[in-house]
Write a protein that holds these residues in place. Structure first.
Motif, PDB file in Angstrom:
ATOM      1  N   SER A  79       0.794  -1.197  -0.043  1.00  0.00           N
ATOM      2  CA  SER A  79       0.182  -0.035  -0.086  1.00  0.00           C
ATOM      3  C   SER A  79       0.836   1.271   0.017  1.00  0.00           C
ATOM      4  O   SER A  79       0.370   2.288   0.414  1.00  0.00           O
ATOM      5  N   GLN A  80       2.267   1.133  -0.461  1.00  0.00           N
ATOM      6  CA  GLN A  80       2.790   2.286  -0.612  1.00  0.00           C
ATOM      7  C   GLN A  80       3.224   2.456  -2.230  1.00  0.00           C
ATOM      8  O   GLN A  80       3.039   1.507  -3.002  1.00  0.00           O
ATOM      9  N   GLY A  81       3.515   3.600  -2.691  1.00  0.00           N
ATOM     10  CA  GLY A  81       3.957   3.757  -3.917  1.00  0.00           C
ATOM     11  C   GLY A  81       3.008   4.682  -4.677  1.00  0.00           C
ATOM     12  O   GLY A  81       2.177   5.337  -4.201  1.00  0.00           O
ATOM     13  N   PRO A  82       3.062   4.656  -5.950  1.00  0.00           N
ATOM     14  CA  PRO A  82       2.219   5.704  -6.680  1.00  0.00           C
ATOM     15  C   PRO A  82       0.760   5.649  -6.796  1.00  0.00           C
ATOM     16  O   PRO A  82       0.168   6.392  -7.008  1.00  0.00           O
ATOM     17  N   LEU A  83       0.220   4.426  -6.392  1.00  0.00           N
ATOM     18  CA  LEU A  83      -1.188   3.993  -6.263  1.00  0.00           C
ATOM     19  C   LEU A  83      -1.820   4.671  -4.801  1.00  0.00           C
ATOM     20  O   LEU A  83      -3.116   4.956  -4.856  1.00  0.00           O
ATOM     21  N   PHE A  84      -1.109   5.004  -4.089  1.00  0.00           N
ATOM     22  CA  PHE A  84      -1.570   5.471  -2.591  1.00  0.00           C
ATOM     23  C   PHE A  84      -1.134   6.705  -2.409  1.00  0.00           C
ATOM     24  O   PHE A  84       0.185   7.308  -2.736  1.00  0.00           O
ATOM     25  N   ASN A  85      -1.868   7.604  -1.588  1.00  0.00           N
ATOM     26  CA  ASN A  85      -1.362   8.708  -0.811  1.00  0.00           C
ATOM     27  C   ASN A  85      -0.136   8.681  -0.323  1.00  0.00           C
ATOM     28  O   ASN A  85      -0.147   7.688   0.631  1.00  0.00           O
ATOM     29  N   VAL A  86       0.721   9.515  -0.535  1.00  0.00           N
ATOM     30  CA  VAL A  86       1.859   9.669   0.221  1.00  0.00           C
ATOM     31  C   VAL A  86       1.759   9.656   1.921  1.00  0.00           C
ATOM     32  O   VAL A  86       2.439   8.810   2.715  1.00  0.00           O
ATOM     33  N   ARG A  87       0.845  10.484   2.202  1.00  0.00           N
ATOM     34  CA  ARG A  87       0.514  10.566   3.585  1.00  0.00           C
ATOM     35  C   ARG A  87       0.042   9.456   4.258  1.00  0.00           C
ATOM     36  O   ARG A  87      -0.305   9.367   5.505  1.00  0.00           O
ATOM     37  N   LEU A  88      -0.362   8.329   3.515  1.00  0.00           N
ATOM     38  CA  LEU A  88      -0.997   7.398   3.848  1.00  0.00           C
ATOM     39  C   LEU A  88      -0.217   6.741   5.224  1.00  0.00           C
ATOM     40  O   LEU A  88      -0.375   6.000   6.098  1.00  0.00           O
ATOM     41  N   HIS A  89       1.250   6.654   4.969  1.00  0.00           N
ATOM     42  CA  HIS A  89       2.243   5.860   5.775  1.00  0.00           C
ATOM     43  C   HIS A  89       3.272   7.099   6.258  1.00  0.00           C
ATOM     44  O   HIS A  89       4.232   6.378   7.084  1.00  0.00           O
ATOM     45  N   GLN A  90       3.281   8.123   5.698  1.00  0.00           N
ATOM     46  CA  GLN A  90       4.208   9.055   5.986  1.00  0.00           C
ATOM     47  C   GLN A  90       3.730  10.431   6.764  1.00  0.00           C
ATOM     48  O   GLN A  90       2.740  10.760   6.120  1.00  0.00           O
ATOM     49  N   PRO A  91       4.477  10.713   7.982  1.00  0.00           N
ATOM     50  CA  PRO A  91       3.922  12.044   8.506  1.00  0.00           C
ATOM     51  C   PRO A  91       4.121  13.130   7.356  1.00  0.00           C
ATOM     52  O   PRO A  91       4.871  13.030   6.405  1.00  0.00           O
ATOM     53  N   ALA A  92       3.284  14.111   7.498  1.00  0.00           N
ATOM     54  CA  ALA A  92       3.396  15.408   6.546  1.00  0.00           C
ATOM     55  C   ALA A  92       4.704  16.144   6.703  1.00  0.00           C
ATOM     56  O   ALA A  92       5.537  16.089   7.475  1.00  0.00           O
TER      57      ALA A  92
END
Length: 226
Positions: A213-226
């Motif tokens: 669930s990481q990579g271009p298909l998902f929101n960067v913020r999904l797994h990373q803090p802002a």
């Protein structure tokens, strides 16, 4: 949340063209922000295709029932926002709604301006709310139930508010019209109760399957803090 064809008619429908233009302008802003901060053009394109397909399925596959002045749908706007970002969510909502109208509900196309406004402006609102509600140091997979409930309530409440506006704008304050609006609003309470649980379930799955669930298909913020 599809507005019925007889709710707003005649010259009054021109207002929906203006509100839709404003909603599209906000969508362009969200898309530009996504290009800059959320993975670039390829990521936005891939996520937008995915959200469009999901929204189309939300309207056509998931259960939906006419209640009062509109229909009750499980749209999952806050889920789309958290998983894919506001830009892709907005594009997917607008495009999925349009495809559904073109292929399965041509009678809804004259109401497209009202319907797309009803979907996109609450999304813009929860995009701003999420910035205030979820700390910058918190990845979206760690969203709490309270935060998910607030986002879902704001989004679905925005939909109900816009549907009520269109109904009153089109048919006035008659007791019958207000009763139809009220029955629609009460029916949408079931969505408000269900959507946060879906959000948390999807986010928990994304966290458990972080490898996928990481990579271009998902929101960067999904797994990373802002």
């Amino acid at each position: 949340m599809h507005i019925e064809p007889d709710v707003v008619a005649g010259a009054k429908i021109f207002l929906s063209y203006a509100t839709a233009a404003g909603a599209f302008a906000l969508t362009v802003k969200l898309a530009r922000d996504s290009l800059r901060d959320n993975g670039g053009l390829l990521a936005l394109a891939l996520r937008s295709l995915l959200t469009t397909a999901l929204v189309f399925c939300f309207f056509e596959v998931l259960p939906h029932h006419p209640v009062g002045v509109s229909e009750v749908h499980l749209i999952l706007g806050s889920t789309l926002l958290l998983l894919f970002g506001a830009g892709a969510a907005a594009i997917g909502l607008a495009a999925g709604l349009l495809l559904q109208g073109l292929f399965f509900a041509q009678f809804d196309l004259p109401q497209y301006g009202m319907n797309v406004t009803t979907l996109l402006l609450p999304l813009w609102a929860i995009h701003l709310l999420a910035k205030r509600l979820i700390p910058a140091r918190t990845a979206y997979v760690d969203t709490s139930y309270k935060q998910a409930l607030a986002l879902s309530t704001a989004y679905q409440g925005g939909i109900v508010a816009w549907v009520a506006f269109w109904a009153v704008y089109g048919n006035g304050f008659s007791s019958e019209n207000l009763a139809s609006v009220g029955s629609f609003g009460l029916a949408y309470m079931s969505v408000i109760l269900l959507e946060p649980l879906i959000d948390l379930g999807v986010l928990a799955a994304a966290k458990a399957l972080s490898r996928y669930s990481q990579g271009p298909l998902f929101n960067v913020r999904l797994h990373q803090p802002a």
